[in-house]
Design a protein around this motif. Structure first.
Motif, mmCIF file in Angstrom:
data_model
loop_
_atom_site.group_PDB
_atom_site.id
_atom_site.type_symbol
_atom_site.label_atom_id
_atom_site.label_comp_id
_atom_site.label_asym_id
_atom_site.label_seq_id
_atom_site.Cartn_x
_atom_site.Cartn_y
_atom_site.Cartn_z
ATOM 1 N N THR A 85 0.905 -1.201 -0.135
ATOM 2 C CA THR A 85 0.007 -0.056 -0.127
ATOM 3 C C THR A 85 0.965 1.327 0.035
ATOM 4 O O THR A 85 0.408 2.072 -0.567
ATOM 5 N N SER A 86 1.924 0.996 0.688
ATOM 6 C CA SER A 86 2.756 2.484 0.778
ATOM 7 C C SER A 86 3.708 2.642 -0.567
ATOM 8 O O SER A 86 4.347 3.607 -0.765
ATOM 9 N N GLY A 87 3.634 1.610 -1.138
ATOM 10 C CA GLY A 87 4.490 1.622 -2.579
ATOM 11 C C GLY A 87 5.832 1.076 -2.474
ATOM 12 O O GLY A 87 6.703 1.157 -3.376
ATOM 13 N N GLU A 88 6.339 0.637 -1.154
ATOM 14 C CA GLU A 88 7.711 0.097 -1.009
ATOM 15 C C GLU A 88 7.969 -0.928 -1.659
ATOM 16 O O GLU A 88 8.936 -1.300 -2.200
ATOM 17 N N LEU A 89 6.827 -2.045 -1.885
ATOM 18 C CA LEU A 89 7.309 -3.305 -2.608
ATOM 19 C C LEU A 89 7.704 -2.917 -3.896
ATOM 20 O O LEU A 89 8.370 -3.489 -4.494
ATOM 21 N N GLY A 90 6.788 -2.106 -4.643
ATOM 22 C CA GLY A 90 6.912 -1.838 -6.090
ATOM 23 C C GLY A 90 8.166 -1.048 -6.316
ATOM 24 O O GLY A 90 8.945 -1.523 -7.016
ATOM 25 N N ARG A 91 8.554 -0.270 -5.287
ATOM 26 C CA ARG A 91 10.030 0.353 -5.549
ATOM 27 C C ARG A 91 10.991 -0.873 -5.343
ATOM 28 O O ARG A 91 12.172 -0.924 -6.007
ATOM 29 N N TYR A 92 10.861 -1.678 -4.456
ATOM 30 C CA TYR A 92 12.019 -2.891 -4.116
ATOM 31 C C TYR A 92 12.126 -3.576 -5.520
ATOM 32 O O TYR A 92 12.976 -3.837 -5.764
ATOM 33 N N LEU A 93 10.799 -3.969 -6.012
ATOM 34 C CA LEU A 93 10.922 -4.671 -7.387
ATOM 35 C C LEU A 93 11.529 -4.132 -8.394
ATOM 36 O O LEU A 93 12.097 -4.758 -9.223
ATOM 37 N N LYS A 94 11.383 -2.823 -8.392
ATOM 38 C CA LYS A 94 11.800 -2.079 -9.517
ATOM 39 C C LYS A 94 13.436 -1.596 -9.631
ATOM 40 O O LYS A 94 14.040 -1.758 -10.475
ATOM 41 N N THR A 95 13.734 -1.462 -8.357
ATOM 42 C CA THR A 95 15.291 -0.863 -7.975
ATOM 43 C C THR A 95 16.135 -2.334 -7.676
ATOM 44 O O THR A 95 17.313 -2.223 -7.995
ATOM 45 N N VAL A 96 15.721 -3.030 -7.095
ATOM 46 C CA VAL A 96 16.486 -4.219 -6.518
ATOM 47 C C VAL A 96 16.311 -5.429 -7.584
ATOM 48 O O VAL A 96 17.454 -5.990 -7.847
ATOM 49 N N VAL A 97 15.034 -5.827 -7.636
ATOM 50 C CA VAL A 97 14.965 -7.092 -8.720
ATOM 51 C C VAL A 97 14.872 -6.917 -10.143
ATOM 52 O O VAL A 97 15.819 -7.639 -10.806
#
Length: 553
Positions: free
Chosen positions: A319-331
């Motif tokens: 919900t905070s968008g943290e997971l989306g950022r993780y997937l885009k920047t790390v994965v």
């Protein structure tokens, strides 16, 4: 000194070449296996834990959440199969997932009257249980359920493609001696389960009902049935001489029938990539990323499942968008370029789901009148997709054990006889469980230099081809689930890693790193073997229950 160093390096390299190209002489292999057995015996003597094999008293296990009990009834051919009347049941099966449905159909074919109670018979949407290994497919054939992978857009799988640091290698299942239809299958889990339920419900000996089992019913230390709520909220009881609980990884009934030690090493974050092909057609793709593996495999003709392993018990917030950022920047930067755009599109689409990865060794409390199966009984990290293979193998074994019995009502005698199940299942189940746990730990990135070397060694060892890839892939696929073979290959990887370090010549630092590599390998595999049971895994024929004959009722 240089001559000695060169000789040592050549020796290590020759070992690898021997594994890759030569046919192993039977006598030499016997010497190797004798050494392995010696190590295992010593470890078993000094590392074996006390296990409670006695019959335990029954404690009523109650579901903690009775809300959302049922939503709709399961329909097969326009009606629910009437099966048997109440009080006229041979076996109650709790749960109608892959294990429960397969078990119900199998026992019904053998003339047993089966009452299946499942909490929710609507089609589920899960991100795990989507890959059936070839060994599991062979068990499906043995149970007469192979047609359940038809008409669900299932995809054939012939092996894996392994990626690391810009390199990749293809590992193919050793299927030469099997019919052309034998391969792995990947699919939507919900579609596969519904086909299994339809098949089971179509049998006249099966009564399939939607309801939530709230507790086991016990009388004088024997389970005699279950209490459950129907989809309308009505509280009922059902009785049978044998109750088999296979209600999945979230089971709360398992505490009455085993000693659960559940670990959650990581979670899978799931996405679907659409309208794109994988670089290697009909192969699962495993990316050895940092911090942990990423999986890709087709689940339909137009969809690719992506599973991103996130270590630990906490997943970044969606919900905070943290997971989306993780997937885009790390994965995203670590996946193959051919999949990058589709991966980013899937993240932007926002249909991201997560599932905890559970691991639980089988530690049963033999209980008169009851048995535990499937993920309710035994779980392993889903990295290798071995869960359904273990469950289907267990069902084949249970069917074969129950076949000679005409009557199941002598619960104490039946319980003693079925203790052989826990021993007979061990070689197959423990091999798949140990491989899943060990591979996950090896495939994860680590700041420890020795662990990094083990990871590189594993990738390079599998890339050698020949027996170095065929052996591990045969273990992974369930085609050759032999504990000694697993043990041998695991330490061959470790020795190969030491050999890599010694080239072009050894040094004190390299020797120390090699020693740490071997030590780290032991710390990875020995605790897993210990939890599985050294004696049951490697020497099941020494366990008295191995020879237990069917009782005469």
């Amino acid at each position: 000194m240089n001559s000695l160093a060169s000789s040592s390096s050549l020796s290590c390299y020759s070992f690898v070449e021997f594994w890759r190209t030569a046919k192993i002489d039977q006598f030499f292999l016997g010497e190797i296996l004798a050494g392995v057995i010696g190590v295992v015996v010593l470890y078993g003597l000094f590392g074996n834990k006390d296990r409670n094999n006695g019959t335990a008293s029954i404690k009523s296990a109650v579901y903690s959440n009775d809300d959302d009990i049922t939503r709709s009834s399961f329909v097969s051919n326009g009606h629910c199969s009437p099966g048997n009347a109440a009080g006229n049941t041979d076996v109650i099966v709790v749960g109608a997932g892959v294990a429960g449905s397969a078990l119900a159909y199998t026992l019904a074919k053998d003339g047993r009257r089966v009452h299946v109670i499942e909490r929710d018979l609507t089609e589920q949407d899960r991100i795990v249980g989507e890959l059936l290994q070839p060994g599991g497919y062979l068990k499906l054939i043995e149970l007469g359920l192979e047609d359940c992978v038809n008409e669900i857009d299932a995809q054939q799988v012939f092996g894996y493609a392994l990626y690391m640091d810009g390199k990749n290698t293809k590992l193919t299942y050793p299927l030469e001696k099997y019919d052309k239809d034998v391969a792995g299958r990947s699919f939507h889990n919900g579609r596969f389960v519904q086909r299994m339920r339809e098949k089971a419900a179509s049998h006249p000996n099966v009564r399939m009902e939607q309801g939530t089992v709230t507790s086991l019913v016990e009388h004088n230390g024997t389970v005699t049935g279950v209490q459950y709520k129907t989809k309308n909220g009505e509280e009922l009881s059902a009785s049978a001489p044998l109750t088999i609980v296979c209600d999945g990884c979230f089971s709360n009934l398992r505490r009455a029938l085993c000693n659960p030690k559940v670990e959650v090493p990581s979670s899978f974050v799931g996405l679907i990539l659409e309208n794109i092909n994988l670089p290697h057609i009909n192969h699962g793709h495993v990316i050895l990323a940092d911090p942990s593996p990423i999986l890709f495999y087709k689940i339909s003709s137009t969809e690719i499942r992506c599973l991103v392993d996130v270590p630990g018990q906490k997943v970044p917030s969606v919900t905070s968008g943290e997971l989306g950022r993780y997937l885009k920047t790390v994965v995203a930067p670590q996946i193959p370029p051919e999949l990058y755009d589709s991966f980013i599109a899937a993240v932007d689409k926002g249909n991201i789901r997560s599932m905890p990865n559970r691991s639980m060794p089988a530690d049963p409390q033999p209980t008169p009148g009851a048995l535990l199966l499937g993920d309710a009984f035994n779980m392993r990290h889903p990295l290798t997709g071995g869960g359904m293979t273990v469950a289907l193998s267990d069902i084949v074994l249970i069917r074969n054990l129950l076949r000679p019995l005409r009557d199941l009502h002598d619960s104490a005698t039946l319980c003693k006889y079925l203790e052989s199940f826990y021993t007979l299942r061990k070689p197959v189940a423990s091999t798949i469980n140990t491989l899943a746990g060990a591979l996950y730990k090896v495939f994860c990135a680590s700041p420890d230099t020795a662990r990094q070397e083990m990871r590189y060694a594993c990738f390079d060892y599998l890339s050698l081809g020949g027996i170095c890839s065929e052996g591990p892939v045969a273990l992974l696929s369930g085609l050759n689930p032999r504990p000694l073979s697993l043990f041998l290959h695991f330490f061959a990887v470790a020795i190969y890693g030491v050999g890599r370090l010694m080239i072009p010549f050894p040094s004190p630092r390299k020797l120390w790193l090699g020693a740490r590599l071997i030590s780290g390998a032991c710390r990875i595999i020995f605790p897993i073997i210990k939890s599985e049971g050294v004696r049951q895994m490697f020497f099941p024929a020494t366990v008295p229950a191995y020879y237990r004959a069917p009782p005469v009722f």
